[in-house]
Design a protein around this motif. Sequence first.
Motif, PDB file in Angstrom:
ATOM      1  N   GLN A  45       0.826  -1.222   0.000  1.00 27.69           N
ATOM      2  CA  GLN A  45       0.000   0.000   0.000  1.00 27.69           C
ATOM      3  C   GLN A  45       0.853   1.262   0.000  1.00 27.69           C
ATOM      4  N   ASP A  46       2.046   1.190   0.598  1.00 33.41           N
ATOM      5  CA  ASP A  46       2.973   2.333   0.522  1.00 33.41           C
ATOM      6  C   ASP A  46       3.220   2.655  -0.943  1.00 33.41           C
ATOM      7  N   ILE A  47       3.504   1.599  -1.700  1.00 36.78           N
ATOM      8  CA  ILE A  47       3.821   1.768  -3.118  1.00 36.78           C
ATOM      9  C   ILE A  47       2.589   2.255  -3.875  1.00 36.78           C
ATOM     10  N   GLU A  48       1.468   1.615  -3.594  1.00 34.27           N
ATOM     11  CA  GLU A  48       0.237   1.959  -4.288  1.00 34.27           C
ATOM     12  C   GLU A  48      -0.085   3.438  -4.123  1.00 34.27           C
ATOM     13  N   GLN A  49       0.132   3.951  -2.923  1.00 33.24           N
ATOM     14  CA  GLN A  49      -0.269   5.324  -2.655  1.00 33.24           C
ATOM     15  C   GLN A  49       0.794   6.345  -3.019  1.00 33.24           C
ATOM     16  N   LEU A  50       2.017   5.915  -3.230  1.00 37.67           N
ATOM     17  CA  LEU A  50       3.082   6.898  -3.411  1.00 37.67           C
ATOM     18  C   LEU A  50       3.831   6.807  -4.735  1.00 37.67           C
ATOM     19  N   CYS A  51       3.986   5.607  -5.273  1.00 34.40           N
ATOM     20  CA  CYS A  51       4.950   5.459  -6.365  1.00 34.40           C
ATOM     21  C   CYS A  51       4.286   5.113  -7.688  1.00 34.40           C
ATOM     22  N   SER A  52       4.622   5.858  -8.718  1.00 40.13           N
ATOM     23  CA  SER A  52       4.095   5.514 -10.039  1.00 40.13           C
ATOM     24  C   SER A  52       4.993   4.454 -10.680  1.00 40.13           C
ATOM     25  N   ARG A  53       6.205   4.363 -10.178  1.00 39.31           N
ATOM     26  CA  ARG A  53       7.135   3.376 -10.740  1.00 39.31           C
ATOM     27  C   ARG A  53       7.632   2.452  -9.636  1.00 39.31           C
ATOM     28  N   VAL A  54       7.777   1.198  -9.966  1.00 37.91           N
ATOM     29  CA  VAL A  54       8.275   0.253  -8.979  1.00 37.91           C
ATOM     30  C   VAL A  54       9.356  -0.629  -9.605  1.00 37.91           C
ATOM     31  N   MET A  55      10.399  -0.855  -8.830  1.00 43.19           N
ATOM     32  CA  MET A  55      11.451  -1.772  -9.270  1.00 43.19           C
ATOM     33  C   MET A  55      11.443  -2.966  -8.320  1.00 43.19           C
ATOM     34  N   VAL A  56      11.467  -4.148  -8.904  1.00 38.17           N
ATOM     35  CA  VAL A  56      11.518  -5.360  -8.086  1.00 38.17           C
ATOM     36  C   VAL A  56      12.908  -5.965  -8.208  1.00 38.17           C
ATOM     37  N   ILE A  57      13.509  -6.243  -7.077  1.00 39.63           N
ATOM     38  CA  ILE A  57      14.848  -6.831  -7.099  1.00 39.63           C
ATOM     39  C   ILE A  57      14.786  -8.160  -6.360  1.00 39.63           C
ATOM     40  N   ASP A  58      15.499  -9.140  -6.886  1.00 38.80           N
ATOM     41  CA  ASP A  58      15.634 -10.413  -6.172  1.00 38.80           C
ATOM     42  C   ASP A  58      16.996 -11.004  -6.494  1.00 38.80           C
ATOM     43  N   HIS A  59      17.626 -11.630  -5.517  1.00 34.02           N
ATOM     44  CA  HIS A  59      18.987 -12.150  -5.660  1.00 34.02           C
ATOM     45  C   HIS A  59      19.902 -11.104  -6.297  1.00 34.02           C
ATOM     46  N   GLY A  60      19.700  -9.843  -5.903  1.00 26.91           N
ATOM     47  CA  GLY A  60      20.571  -8.775  -6.369  1.00 26.91           C
ATOM     48  C   GLY A  60      20.372  -8.363  -7.812  1.00 26.91           C
ATOM     49  N   ARG A  61      19.313  -8.880  -8.444  1.00 28.13           N
ATOM     50  CA  ARG A  61      19.069  -8.533  -9.846  1.00 28.13           C
ATOM     51  C   ARG A  61      17.717  -7.874 -10.014  1.00 28.13           C
ATOM     52  N   LEU A  62      17.639  -7.018 -11.018  1.00 27.11           N
ATOM     53  CA  LEU A  62      16.387  -6.325 -11.295  1.00 27.11           C
ATOM     54  C   LEU A  62      15.445  -7.267 -12.043  1.00 27.11           C
ATOM     55  N   MET A  63      14.290  -7.526 -11.452  1.00 28.78           N
ATOM     56  CA  MET A  63      13.343  -8.460 -12.061  1.00 28.78           C
ATOM     57  C   MET A  63      12.225  -7.740 -12.798  1.00 28.78           C
ATOM     58  N   TYR A  64      11.938  -6.516 -12.372  1.00 32.50           N
ATOM     59  CA  TYR A  64      10.835  -5.771 -12.976  1.00 32.50           C
ATOM     60  C   TYR A  64      11.070  -4.292 -12.750  1.00 32.50           C
ATOM     61  N   ASP A  65      10.748  -3.487 -13.750  1.00 34.95           N
ATOM     62  CA  ASP A  65      10.840  -2.037 -13.625  1.00 34.95           C
ATOM     63  C   ASP A  65       9.700  -1.445 -14.442  1.00 34.95           C
ATOM     64  N   GLY A  66       8.741  -0.858 -13.779  1.00 40.29           N
ATOM     65  CA  GLY A  66       7.591  -0.298 -14.502  1.00 40.29           C
ATOM     66  C   GLY A  66       6.504   0.111 -13.535  1.00 40.29           C
ATOM     67  N   PRO A  67       5.308   0.370 -14.064  1.00 39.98           N
ATOM     68  CA  PRO A  67       4.210   0.779 -13.179  1.00 39.98           C
ATOM     69  C   PRO A  67       3.721  -0.380 -12.310  1.00 39.98           C
ATOM     70  N   LEU A  68       3.119  -0.042 -11.173  1.00 41.85           N
ATOM     71  CA  LEU A  68       2.630  -1.069 -10.259  1.00 41.85           C
ATOM     72  C   LEU A  68       1.567  -1.939 -10.926  1.00 41.85           C
ATOM     73  N   ALA A  69       0.724  -1.314 -11.748  1.00 47.56           N
ATOM     74  CA  ALA A  69      -0.331  -2.072 -12.426  1.00 47.56           C
ATOM     75  C   ALA A  69       0.294  -3.205 -13.250  1.00 47.56           C
ATOM     76  N   GLY A  70       1.402  -2.903 -13.887  1.00 54.47           N
ATOM     77  CA  GLY A  70       2.089  -3.910 -14.698  1.00 54.47           C
ATOM     78  C   GLY A  70       2.584  -5.064 -13.852  1.00 54.47           C
ATOM     79  N   LEU A  71       2.995  -4.748 -12.637  1.00 52.71           N
ATOM     80  CA  LEU A  71       3.471  -5.789 -11.722  1.00 52.71           C
ATOM     81  C   LEU A  71       2.315  -6.706 -11.327  1.00 52.71           C
ATOM     82  N   HIS A  72       1.170  -6.081 -11.057  1.00 53.67           N
ATOM     83  CA  HIS A  72      -0.018  -6.884 -10.731  1.00 53.67           C
ATOM     84  C   HIS A  72      -0.366  -7.808 -11.887  1.00 53.67           C
ATOM     85  N   GLU A  73      -0.243  -7.283 -13.102  1.00 56.12           N
ATOM     86  CA  GLU A  73      -0.534  -8.107 -14.273  1.00 56.12           C
ATOM     87  C   GLU A  73       0.468  -9.251 -14.394  1.00 56.12           C
TER      88      GLU A  73
END
Length: 349
Positions: free
Chosen positions: A239-267
């Motif tokens: 919810q922090d992200i939902e209310q504040l950020c238009s862009r989100v980056m997802v990182i796992d094992h030190g690598r970027l897994m996703y970079d884009g809007p939150l809606a895209g992540l939900h998809e």
Amino acid sequence: MTDTAGTSETADRAEPGAGAEASAAVDAVAAFIELDGVEKVFDVRKKTGFLKRERRRVRAVDGLSFTVSRGEMVGYIGPNGAGKSTTIKMLTGILTPSGGRLRVAGIDPSRERTRLAHRIGVVFGQRTTLWWDLPLIDSYRLMHRMYRIPDARYRENLDRCVELLQLRDLLDVPVRQLSLGQRMRGDIAAALLHDPEVLYLDEPTIGLDVVSKAKVRGFLRDLNAERGTTVLLTTHDLQDIEQLCSRVMVIDHGRLMYDGPLAGLHEAGESERTLVVDLERELPPIEAPEPARVVRVEGPRQWLAFPASASAAGLVARIAAEYPLVDLSVREPDIESVIAKMYAERAGA
Ligand SMILES: Nc1ncnc2c1ncn2[C@@H]1O[C@H](COP(=O)(O)OP(=O)(O)OP(=O)(O)O)[C@@H](O)[C@H]1O
Ligand SMILES: [Mg+2]
């Protein structure tokens, strides 16, 4: 949006009041945070027996590349141990990268940590930068001197933070006597007294109650809108992200897994919300309209999963019309489950 004429003393700070094209042009020229193939390897020595030590290498950040423009508010998320805090520590200069190139406002953080310190603010939710035994105001006075903040500027920033973060009654209280939420608000103010151009927040809402979370989020939103402060926000609360950020980056094992809007992540993760309904009595599973479906039943309580992108209103109305409904609530998907589903999708593809 408020006029920021009185607050932008730095010539190169983005003018949030300016047109979108103008700020886009500025952004194109100056990527404010820049990472290019950044790595961080930790050498961990583990004692495995008498005089026996085993060396293990932990690749906490593994070839990370991204840029953040001035004035952006970006969510930086991922599971435990993904490398988020390590990234933030490298961005502040606390840690030196093992490889790659990293710049913040054109500065190499680990080489010019002190120079950079005047331009960045950091809040580590798990730790405080405040002096434990001193009243809150004394920490601020010390920072006033440490950062050599001009008096008028200090007073203006302090007043603003005290008002918006509701710190007035807490200023004379020793930090160790503050509750977690009060201390966190105190820490956020401390990070902003010197007018940083970028603010790194590492789990700033951890352990806060709903009211405190709302206060902190509102404050950050205004800070970004009115002062154009660039914000990199790490959190486990979607919810922090939902209310504040238009862009989100997802990182796992030190690598970027996703970079884009939150809606895209939900998809990408096909994430689902959960409607929890309490019925008057125990009943067979509710026959919900597709794609909603009952995923759990416990006595009179039933859990229905439905796509996060869909509105709950239709589903609620339908159930209320056909079943003896007593109470209900909607649960947001958590970041971990969204990411887990994202992986499952990829593995299955
Ligand atoms: N100082 C250190 N020495 C050795 N290993 C470390 C050190 N700091 C972090 N690590 C390791 O690096 C990896 C990334 O840790 P990091 O703290 O960056 O994760 P995180 O994404 O912030 O996780 P969390 O959500 O739990 O805060 C982990 O495997 C961690 O054990
Ligand atoms: Mg962390």
